[in-house]
Design an enzyme around this catalytic site. Structure first.
Site, PDB file in Angstrom:
ATOM      1  N   LYS A  78      12.341  -8.319   2.546  1.00 32.48           N
ATOM      2  CA  LYS A  78      11.267  -7.815   3.423  1.00 32.48           C
ATOM      3  C   LYS A  78      10.826  -8.563   4.294  1.00 32.48           C
ATOM      4  O   LYS A  78      10.506  -8.230   5.505  1.00 32.48           O
ATOM      5  CB  LYS A  78      10.123  -7.524   2.155  1.00 32.48           C
ATOM      6  CG  LYS A  78       8.684  -7.292   2.606  1.00 32.48           C
ATOM      7  CD  LYS A  78       8.633  -6.185   3.380  1.00 32.48           C
ATOM      8  CE  LYS A  78       7.109  -5.875   4.227  1.00 32.48           C
ATOM      9  NZ  LYS A  78       6.861  -4.764   4.974  1.00 32.48           N
ATOM     10  N   LYS A  99       0.139 -13.494   7.510  1.00 29.80           N
ATOM     11  CA  LYS A  99       0.487 -14.141   6.425  1.00 29.80           C
ATOM     12  C   LYS A  99       2.235 -13.831   6.164  1.00 29.80           C
ATOM     13  O   LYS A  99       2.827 -14.772   5.705  1.00 29.80           O
ATOM     14  CB  LYS A  99      -0.230 -13.274   5.407  1.00 29.80           C
ATOM     15  CG  LYS A  99       0.157 -13.380   3.977  1.00 29.80           C
ATOM     16  CD  LYS A  99       0.799 -12.548   3.116  1.00 29.80           C
ATOM     17  CE  LYS A  99       0.572 -11.182   3.275  1.00 29.80           C
ATOM     18  NZ  LYS A  99       1.585 -10.077   2.585  1.00 29.80           N
TER      19      LYS A  99
HETATM   20  P1  NAP Z   1      -5.495  -4.308   2.666  1.00 31.71           P
HETATM   21  O1  NAP Z   1      -5.982  -3.188   2.973  1.00 31.71           O
HETATM   22  O2  NAP Z   1      -6.038  -5.548   3.186  1.00 31.71           O
HETATM   23  O3  NAP Z   1      -5.669  -4.608   0.800  1.00 31.71           O
HETATM   24  C1  NAP Z   1      -5.596  -5.779   0.340  1.00 31.71           C
HETATM   25  C2  NAP Z   1      -5.860  -5.485  -1.272  1.00 31.71           C
HETATM   26  O4  NAP Z   1      -5.487  -6.790  -1.707  1.00 31.71           O
HETATM   27  C3  NAP Z   1      -7.333  -4.882  -1.695  1.00 31.71           C
HETATM   28  O5  NAP Z   1      -7.110  -4.064  -2.492  1.00 31.71           O
HETATM   29  C4  NAP Z   1      -7.931  -6.535  -1.951  1.00 31.71           C
HETATM   30  O6  NAP Z   1      -8.965  -6.218  -2.722  1.00 31.71           O
HETATM   31  C5  NAP Z   1      -6.891  -6.934  -2.596  1.00 31.71           C
HETATM   32  N1  NAP Z   1      -6.941  -8.378  -2.833  1.00 31.71           N
HETATM   33  C6  NAP Z   1      -7.047  -9.468  -1.697  1.00 31.71           C
HETATM   34  N2  NAP Z   1      -7.190 -10.588  -2.287  1.00 31.71           N
HETATM   35  C7  NAP Z   1      -7.173 -10.593  -3.562  1.00 31.71           C
HETATM   36  C8  NAP Z   1      -7.185 -11.504  -4.709  1.00 31.71           C
HETATM   37  N3  NAP Z   1      -7.511 -12.752  -4.415  1.00 31.71           N
HETATM   38  N4  NAP Z   1      -7.323 -11.032  -5.861  1.00 31.71           N
HETATM   39  C9  NAP Z   1      -7.246  -9.575  -6.109  1.00 31.71           C
HETATM   40  N5  NAP Z   1      -7.257  -8.757  -5.318  1.00 31.71           N
HETATM   41  C10 NAP Z   1      -7.056  -9.068  -3.818  1.00 31.71           C
HETATM   42  O7  NAP Z   1      -3.825  -4.894   2.650  1.00 31.71           O
HETATM   43  P2  NAP Z   1      -2.690  -3.533   2.722  1.00 31.71           P
HETATM   44  O8  NAP Z   1      -2.396  -3.128   4.010  1.00 31.71           O
HETATM   45  O9  NAP Z   1      -2.865  -2.505   1.433  1.00 31.71           O
HETATM   46  O10 NAP Z   1      -1.337  -4.462   2.101  1.00 31.71           O
HETATM   47  C11 NAP Z   1      -1.279  -4.789   0.773  1.00 31.71           C
HETATM   48  C12 NAP Z   1       0.167  -5.424   0.720  1.00 31.71           C
HETATM   49  O11 NAP Z   1       1.164  -4.481   1.172  1.00 31.71           O
HETATM   50  C13 NAP Z   1       0.376  -6.859   1.431  1.00 31.71           C
HETATM   51  O12 NAP Z   1       0.925  -7.706   0.776  1.00 31.71           O
HETATM   52  C14 NAP Z   1       0.774  -6.270   2.904  1.00 31.71           C
HETATM   53  O13 NAP Z   1       1.394  -7.318   3.446  1.00 31.71           O
HETATM   54  C15 NAP Z   1       1.749  -5.362   2.083  1.00 31.71           C
HETATM   55  N6  NAP Z   1       2.344  -4.196   3.284  1.00 31.71           N
HETATM   56  C16 NAP Z   1       1.315  -3.566   3.988  1.00 31.71           C
HETATM   57  C17 NAP Z   1       1.661  -2.701   5.117  1.00 31.71           C
HETATM   58  C18 NAP Z   1       0.803  -1.820   5.931  1.00 31.71           C
HETATM   59  O14 NAP Z   1       1.049  -1.509   6.980  1.00 31.71           O
HETATM   60  N7  NAP Z   1      -0.691  -2.214   5.917  1.00 31.71           N
HETATM   61  C19 NAP Z   1       3.021  -2.419   5.006  1.00 31.71           C
HETATM   62  C20 NAP Z   1       4.061  -2.880   4.307  1.00 31.71           C
HETATM   63  C21 NAP Z   1       3.384  -3.812   3.242  1.00 31.71           C
HETATM   64  P3  NAP Z   1     -10.477  -5.916  -2.020  1.00 31.71           P
HETATM   65  O15 NAP Z   1     -10.919  -4.642  -1.708  1.00 31.71           O
HETATM   66  O16 NAP Z   1     -11.506  -6.434  -3.125  1.00 31.71           O
HETATM   67  O17 NAP Z   1     -10.378  -7.068  -0.577  1.00 31.71           O
END
Ligand code: NAP
Length: 293
Positions: A166, A234
């Site tokens: 990834k 990140k």
């Molecule tokens: P996001 O919308 O920022 O959501 C992050 C999630 O993580 C939220 O549920 C947040 O909870 C939780 N979180 C953050 N810090 C935390 C902690 N210390 N303890 C517990 N929960 C915590 O991110 P996302 O886009 O869904 O991405 C999630 C993952 O998938 C990341 O690793 C990202 O790199 C990966 N990803 C994202 C994409 C994309 O296009 N968005 C594509 C591929 C992979 P709260 O609601 O409380 O903040």
């Protein structure tokens, strides 16, 4: 299957929704309470969500978040039992993944790292591509869940190889987008129409999935987050760390990291990573425009 889904951000919410739609018995937990998924149960803690589940599926921000959801106060670890699988779709450190997998193995739980690509639209449409590391038999057990959320899975090897791959994929996305953004900025400064440039790209070998996905947003100057800049930053940092551990030099990514650093100083961290374009525009004294903008 009985699934605990931990983390309802941009990706997790859509993924858990698709698991419910496919008929799985889903219990969700999110750090900030109040996020719900229609048809799923809600648990107050990770430990409560995972109790009695066959699979705990994680999709949280970063390595520290995964560590705290699993091993922090009221973390999932307390409810792990023999035969459970932890599937982690967060993008995190490959070396930390190996440590986490070892720790849960002492409770009899298996680890499958399952980061994904496809962004918000792929998560919503159930067309994600999963990049997977782990034991083949465990991955086989997860197939109905992968099928509910994605269109393809690629097993890259044992535990942590999904995360390693990834990072190698996001390295390319970051560099391809920055190439596109620099091309748009230069072409605009030289008086070339951006829409026409995008049409040309699409008709030539320069074409890419990254540009195809991002061009409509960029031309409409829509920087609302599909993949937030802070998360791409990140991933770039994770990639540089993994490269350092492996004694690999990545000079182009090091330069792009500086652009993300500056974009963060400008307060763009919660916009889409496409907003890195706005820095190039500022330095060049131009603004890229599409038909709609
Ligand atoms: P996001 O919308 O920022 O959501 C992050 C999630 O993580 C939220 O549920 C947040 O909870 C939780 N979180 C953050 N810090 C935390 C902690 N210390 N303890 C517990 N929960 C915590 O991110 P996302 O886009 O869904 O991405 C999630 C993952 O998938 C990341 O690793 C990202 O790199 C990966 N990803 C994202 C994409 C994309 O296009 N968005 C594509 C591929 C992979 P709260 O609601 O409380 O903040």
């Amino acid at each position: 299957m009985r699934v605990a889904f931990l983390g309802l951000g941009i990706m997790g919410h859509a993924m858990a929704t698709n698991l419910v739609k496919a008929g799985h018995e889903v219990t969700v937990w999110n750090r900030t309470p109040g996020k719900l998924v229609e048809g799923a149960g809600v648990a107050p803690t990770p430990a409560a969500a995972v109790r009695g589940a066959e699979v705990a599926w994680l999709c949280v921000a970063d390595t520290d978040a995964v560590e705290s959801v699993l091993f922090g106060a009221e973390g999932a670890e307390a409810s792990l039992t023999e035969g459970m699988i932890i599937a982690d779709s967060s993008t995190i450190s490959p070396s930390a993944t190996l440590k986490f997998a070892e720790r849960v193995a002492s409770k009899g739980a298996a680890w499958v790292d399952a980061p994904m690509t496809g962004s918000k639209i792929g998560a919503q449409n159930g067309t994600l591509v999963f990049i997977v590391g782990g034991d083949e038999a465990q991955i086989e057990r997860l197939k109905p869940l992968f099928a509910a959320m994605g269109k393809k899975i690629f097993r890259m090897g044992d535990t942590s190889k999904g995360q390693a791959t990834k990072l190698a994929m996001n390295l390319q996305i970051a560099l391809i987008f920055e190439g596109f953004a620099e091309a748009l900025t230069l072409a605009t400064k030289l008086g070339v129409d951006s829409q026409q440039l995008v049409s040309l790209i699409d008709a030539t070998m320069v074409k890419s999935g990254v540009v195809e996905y991002k061009a409509p947003f960029v031309l409409a100057r829509d920087f609302t987050p599909n993949f937030p800049l802070r998360l791409m930053h990140k991933d770039i940092r994770l990639t540089l760390e993994a490269a350092k551990e492996a004694r690999v030099k990545l000079p182009a990514l090091e330069t792009v990291e500086e652009i993300y650093e500056l974009a963060t100083e400008e307060g763009h961290q919660d916009l889409d990573y496409a907003a890195t374009l706005t820095l190039l525009e500022k330095w060049a004294g131009v603004q890229v425009k599409g038909k709609a903008a």
